[in-house]
Write a protein that holds these residues in place. Sequence first.
Motif, short mmCIF file in Angstrom:
data_model
loop_
_atom_site.label_atom_id
_atom_site.label_comp_id
_atom_site.label_asym_id
_atom_site.label_seq_id
_atom_site.Cartn_x
_atom_site.Cartn_y
_atom_site.Cartn_z
N GLU A 29 0.77 -1.25 0.01
CA GLU A 29 0.14 0.17 0.03
C GLU A 29 0.81 1.35 0.05
N PHE A 30 1.97 1.26 0.49
CA PHE A 30 2.92 2.33 0.53
C PHE A 30 4.09 2.29 -0.74
N SER A 31 4.55 3.40 -0.87
CA SER A 31 5.63 3.42 -1.99
C SER A 31 7.02 2.39 -1.63
N LEU A 32 7.70 2.13 -2.66
CA LEU A 32 8.74 1.32 -2.50
C LEU A 32 9.86 1.96 -3.52
N SER A 33 11.14 1.86 -2.94
CA SER A 33 12.30 2.36 -3.79
C SER A 33 12.68 1.18 -4.59
N ALA A 34 13.44 1.48 -5.67
CA ALA A 34 13.84 0.47 -6.67
C ALA A 34 14.88 -0.92 -5.87
N VAL A 66 2.21 4.35 -12.11
CA VAL A 66 3.03 4.72 -11.12
C VAL A 66 3.40 6.23 -10.66
N ASP A 67 3.32 6.74 -9.46
CA ASP A 67 3.52 8.16 -9.10
C ASP A 67 5.18 7.88 -8.36
N LYS A 68 5.87 8.71 -9.04
CA LYS A 68 7.54 8.86 -8.54
C LYS A 68 7.41 9.82 -7.48
N ILE A 69 7.81 9.41 -6.38
CA ILE A 69 7.94 10.35 -5.09
C ILE A 69 9.20 10.64 -4.53
N VAL A 70 9.72 11.87 -4.47
CA VAL A 70 11.09 12.00 -4.04
C VAL A 70 10.87 12.33 -2.39
N LEU A 71 11.62 11.22 -1.67
CA LEU A 71 11.76 11.38 -0.32
C LEU A 71 12.84 12.46 -0.01
N GLU A 72 12.65 12.69 1.40
CA GLU A 72 13.64 13.88 1.80
C GLU A 72 14.98 13.27 1.66
N ASP A 73 15.50 12.15 1.61
CA ASP A 73 17.07 11.77 1.61
C ASP A 73 17.25 11.56 -0.08
N GLU A 108 2.67 12.06 3.27
CA GLU A 108 2.46 10.84 3.65
C GLU A 108 3.51 9.74 3.34
N GLU A 109 4.04 9.76 2.08
CA GLU A 109 5.04 8.93 2.18
C GLU A 109 6.67 9.26 2.70
#
Length: 141
Positions: A29-34, A66-73, A108-109
């Motif tokens: 249900e949540f996003s995943l990195s490659a 898919v949605d590509k989300i940039v996380l803070e890191d 949220e991510e």
Amino acid sequence: MELKEFLRTNEMKITKARVEILNILKTYEFSLSAEKIYQILKKNNININLSTIYRTLELFEEKKIVDKIVLEDGVFSYRLKKKTHMHLLQCDICHKKVEIPCPMTQIEEMVQSKTGFTLMEHNIDIVLKGVCKECKNNKKK
């Protein structure tokens, strides 16, 4: 819809990698990195190169799957597109209105990846106010 049919519908060649990656994205249900997808595949004894995972995720993004989300890191995270509500931006000067997707998706991510906490809802005003680019440029003149 079956995964292979989903790929066909989106005019993509059906490959083992695409089906497996799509299945993983569908499962979580949540996003995943490659890298996380790579770890999940390895754990399940499925051998797919990390470079193939990156290429597949980029293709899925191009196809708007898919949605590509940039996380803070700075790490990119991916999740299947969901129907999201929209927010309205309104210029205080000319009153032009522009709809944008809810900006809470990235928040949220970030909350999920940093704390493990899953947000169930949020409450933000529907209309966000500011000054549009044109009015800002006119003010400078």
